[in-house]
Design an enzyme around this catalytic site. Structure first.
Site, PDB file in Angstrom:
ATOM      1  N   SER A 161       1.787   0.320   2.348  1.00  0.00           N
ATOM      2  CA  SER A 161       2.421  -0.853   1.744  1.00  0.00           C
ATOM      3  C   SER A 161       1.977  -2.133   2.432  1.00  0.00           C
ATOM      4  O   SER A 161       1.839  -3.186   1.783  1.00  0.00           O
ATOM      5  CB  SER A 161       3.947  -0.715   1.793  1.00  0.00           C
ATOM      6  OG  SER A 161       4.389  -0.565   3.126  1.00  0.00           O
ATOM      7  N   HIS A 184      -1.332  -2.906   0.890  1.00  0.00           N
ATOM      8  CA  HIS A 184      -1.241  -3.370  -0.495  1.00  0.00           C
ATOM      9  C   HIS A 184      -0.556  -4.725  -0.625  1.00  0.00           C
ATOM     10  O   HIS A 184      -0.824  -5.461  -1.573  1.00  0.00           O
ATOM     11  CB  HIS A 184      -0.531  -2.323  -1.339  1.00  0.00           C
ATOM     12  CG  HIS A 184      -1.349  -1.087  -1.529  1.00  0.00           C
ATOM     13  ND1 HIS A 184      -0.803   0.128  -1.851  1.00  0.00           N
ATOM     14  CD2 HIS A 184      -2.679  -0.884  -1.421  1.00  0.00           C
ATOM     15  CE1 HIS A 184      -1.774   1.032  -1.945  1.00  0.00           C
ATOM     16  NE2 HIS A 184      -2.911   0.437  -1.680  1.00  0.00           N
ATOM     17  N   HIS A 211       6.684  -2.030   9.894  1.00  0.00           N
ATOM     18  CA  HIS A 211       8.018  -1.434   9.850  1.00  0.00           C
ATOM     19  C   HIS A 211       8.095  -0.027  10.435  1.00  0.00           C
ATOM     20  O   HIS A 211       9.173   0.524  10.574  1.00  0.00           O
ATOM     21  CB  HIS A 211       8.532  -1.413   8.401  1.00  0.00           C
ATOM     22  CG  HIS A 211       7.661  -0.655   7.450  1.00  0.00           C
ATOM     23  ND1 HIS A 211       6.634  -1.254   6.767  1.00  0.00           N
ATOM     24  CD2 HIS A 211       7.661   0.633   7.067  1.00  0.00           C
ATOM     25  CE1 HIS A 211       6.032  -0.361   5.999  1.00  0.00           C
ATOM     26  NE2 HIS A 211       6.629   0.800   6.170  1.00  0.00           N
ATOM     27  N   GLU A 212       6.966   0.573  10.783  1.00  0.00           N
ATOM     28  CA  GLU A 212       6.971   1.926  11.347  1.00  0.00           C
ATOM     29  C   GLU A 212       6.912   1.807  12.862  1.00  0.00           C
ATOM     30  O   GLU A 212       5.862   1.977  13.475  1.00  0.00           O
ATOM     31  CB  GLU A 212       5.770   2.718  10.833  1.00  0.00           C
ATOM     32  CG  GLU A 212       5.706   2.845   9.321  1.00  0.00           C
ATOM     33  CD  GLU A 212       4.434   3.561   8.874  1.00  0.00           C
ATOM     34  OE1 GLU A 212       3.581   3.886   9.726  1.00  0.00           O
ATOM     35  OE2 GLU A 212       4.290   3.808   7.661  1.00  0.00           O
ATOM     36  N   CYS A 263      28.062  -2.202  -0.957  1.00  0.00           N
ATOM     37  CA  CYS A 263      27.891  -2.195  -2.410  1.00  0.00           C
ATOM     38  C   CYS A 263      28.152  -0.801  -2.982  1.00  0.00           C
ATOM     39  O   CYS A 263      28.338   0.176  -2.238  1.00  0.00           O
ATOM     40  CB  CYS A 263      26.475  -2.664  -2.776  1.00  0.00           C
ATOM     41  SG  CYS A 263      25.169  -1.503  -2.296  1.00  0.00           S
ATOM     42  N   CYS A 277      25.631   2.011  -1.896  1.00  0.00           N
ATOM     43  CA  CYS A 277      25.885   2.402  -0.508  1.00  0.00           C
ATOM     44  C   CYS A 277      27.156   3.243  -0.404  1.00  0.00           C
ATOM     45  O   CYS A 277      27.183   4.266   0.291  1.00  0.00           O
ATOM     46  CB  CYS A 277      25.998   1.164   0.384  1.00  0.00           C
ATOM     47  SG  CYS A 277      24.425   0.357   0.779  1.00  0.00           S
ATOM     48  N   CYS A 284      20.466   0.237  -2.193  1.00  0.00           N
ATOM     49  CA  CYS A 284      21.429  -0.825  -1.909  1.00  0.00           C
ATOM     50  C   CYS A 284      21.184  -2.049  -2.794  1.00  0.00           C
ATOM     51  O   CYS A 284      20.037  -2.457  -3.012  1.00  0.00           O
ATOM     52  CB  CYS A 284      21.314  -1.205  -0.434  1.00  0.00           C
ATOM     53  SG  CYS A 284      22.259  -2.664   0.058  1.00  0.00           S
ATOM     54  N   GLU A 341      -6.964  16.628  -1.876  1.00  0.00           N
ATOM     55  CA  GLU A 341      -7.442  15.465  -1.139  1.00  0.00           C
ATOM     56  C   GLU A 341      -8.973  15.486  -1.066  1.00  0.00           C
ATOM     57  O   GLU A 341      -9.564  16.426  -0.543  1.00  0.00           O
ATOM     58  CB  GLU A 341      -6.859  15.459   0.277  1.00  0.00           C
ATOM     59  CG  GLU A 341      -7.432  14.421   1.211  1.00  0.00           C
ATOM     60  CD  GLU A 341      -7.338  13.005   0.676  1.00  0.00           C
ATOM     61  OE1 GLU A 341      -8.378  12.322   0.625  1.00  0.00           O
ATOM     62  OE2 GLU A 341      -6.223  12.581   0.299  1.00  0.00           O
ATOM     63  N   ARG A 380      -9.427  13.676   6.017  1.00  0.00           N
ATOM     64  CA  ARG A 380      -8.005  13.889   5.734  1.00  0.00           C
ATOM     65  C   ARG A 380      -7.733  15.329   5.310  1.00  0.00           C
ATOM     66  O   ARG A 380      -6.671  15.882   5.606  1.00  0.00           O
ATOM     67  CB  ARG A 380      -7.535  12.913   4.656  1.00  0.00           C
ATOM     68  CG  ARG A 380      -7.518  11.469   5.130  1.00  0.00           C
ATOM     69  CD  ARG A 380      -6.813  10.556   4.146  1.00  0.00           C
ATOM     70  NE  ARG A 380      -6.704   9.201   4.655  1.00  0.00           N
ATOM     71  CZ  ARG A 380      -5.924   8.259   4.132  1.00  0.00           C
ATOM     72  NH1 ARG A 380      -5.179   8.539   3.079  1.00  0.00           N
ATOM     73  NH2 ARG A 380      -5.883   7.057   4.654  1.00  0.00           N
TER      74      ARG A 380
END
Length: 400
Positions: A71, A74, A98-99, A137, A140, A148, A246, A251
């Site tokens: 992501s 992209h 974010h990882e 919400c 959630c 969410c 693959e 890979r």
């Protein structure tokens, strides 16, 4: 502590396509849930940012390792018209990444460590969920934080972890203490950075796909980090045959190390024939679409389901793509099959279960095939657009 830090920040222009309509959760000029229809001319720069401060219920983490996700690639990748490839929630400018894993530096008032049920002391090794769910919400409350209604996402519309420090709510922070018997030093943080992508795979094949029974066959389409993590998870769950589709040799070889029993090269072999041949004509119980090419891959999966002797197959779509799948309802009806979508990783104990699986022998470290510095992020985001030899490229911030 220095009051400034360096970070990899993505900028883009708000330039909606003619068919775009501002949604209820979109913010004009700042945020949208349809990124590929709005953001144009993405560019990633390394710049100085203020070190954030934790507020009530928040934790300041010194980032040690952060993986590059598809992501990220992209969001930073323009199409022929200059629009980003990523179709989902985005708000720029934002620090990417974010990882991640790291060490707690400071905790705001009321920030609780779930591992001890006590306030954070500082010094704890942790990782964190990427999805910042509100907990208030209807989705959630129903137990679906991935969906969410007030969702924020680290590195997508709020600042992420391609930086020395990050602030996150305590509710999404998880201790890496269980991993310390198996991993030490920097390996602990590298393993910790793989909890998030492994949890995406876990959510897809176990939570949303319903898992399998020992002895079932599975087919994984796409040997990226999520697809390869799914190989490991499903083999651990007792799959008789894990079949990975693959075309990239590096890979494919990694897939065999991660739990795949067979690898199909769909560019050189007949996918449908090979799956039926390997499974003695029964096909698979679970198919994972992790390529992001549903218009190409799904018809082949559907053909296997149609020709296979086995019933009750589940197709899980986990890769994000701005494309319509050509679905034949008759196949789903006659073969008693179903298609489900999977988004994210939060809820239903996904993170702690992945951490415990890794702590007891599910080694995900082979996914990391390259380690880089923060300065190398922009060039590697470009490289990953076309170079599929690398699997997970991880940014080390332990020396920043």
């Amino acid at each position: 502590m220095s009051q400034k830090m360096r970070a990899a920040v993505l900028y883009a222009d708000w330039d909606p396509k003619p068919d775009f309509k501002l949604g209820a959760k979109d913010i004009e000029g700042r945020q949208t849930y349809l990124g590929s229809k709005v953001w144009r001319n993405p560019r990633v720069v390394i710049e100085e940012r203020d070190i954030p401060k934790p507020g009530p219920g928040e934790v300041l983490i010194e980032v040690k390792a952060c993986g590059i996700c598809g992501s990220d690639v992209h969001m930073a990748q323009p199409d022929e018209q200059g629009y980003i490839w990523y179709p989902g929630l985005t708000g720029f400018p934002a620090v990417l990444g974010h990882e991640f894993s790291g060490v707690v530096v400071e905790a705001g008032p009321g920030a609780i460590n779930k591992a001890t049920n006590r306030p954070f002391k500082g010094g704890e090794e942790v990782c964190a969920e990427e999805m910042l769910w509100c907990g208030r919400c209807q989705p959630c409350a129903d137990g679906y934080p991935n969906h969410c209604e007030r969702l924020d996402e680290i590195g997508f519309n709020v600042d992420g972890a391609f930086a020395k420090y990050i602030v996150v709510p305590d509710r999404v922070v998880w201790s890496l203490e269980p991993l310390k018997e198996r991993y030490q030093g920097m390996e602990l943080f590298l393993a910790g950075s793989l909890v998030e992508p492994t949890s995406v795979a876990y959510n897809a094949v176990i939570q949303r796909g319903g898992g399998i029974k020992p002895g079932d066959n599975v087919v994984i389409c796409g040997g990226g980090p999520v697809g390869l993590a799914a190989c490991a998870i499903l083999k651990r769950q007792g799959a008789a045959r894990v079949i990975l589709s693959e075309p990239e040799p590096a890979r494919a070889e990694l897939g065999l190390k991660m739990g795949a029993d067979y690898v199909i090269n769909p560019l050189k072999e007949d996918f449908v024939h090979r799956v039926l041949e390997i499974t003695d004509g029964y096909g698979a119980k679970l198919y994972l679409e992790a390529t992001g090419l549903p218009t190409v891959v799904y018809p082949q999966i559907e053909q296997v389901i149609w020709e296979a002797r086995g019933l009750n197959a589940t197709v899980v779509v986990v890769a994000r793509a701005d494309a319509k799948m050509p679905v034949t309802g008759e196949v789903l009806q006659v073969r008693r099959a179903q298609i489900v979508g999977a988004q994210g990783h939060s809820g239903e104990g996904t993170f702690p279960r992945v951490i415990q699986s890794m702590a007891t022998g599910m080694n995900m470290l082979p996914l990391i095939t390259k380690q880089i510095t923060l300065d190398e992020v922009p060039e590697n985001l470009v490289t990953l657009r076309t170079d599929r030899k690398e699997c997970k490229i991880t940014v080390r911030l332990d020396k920043e």
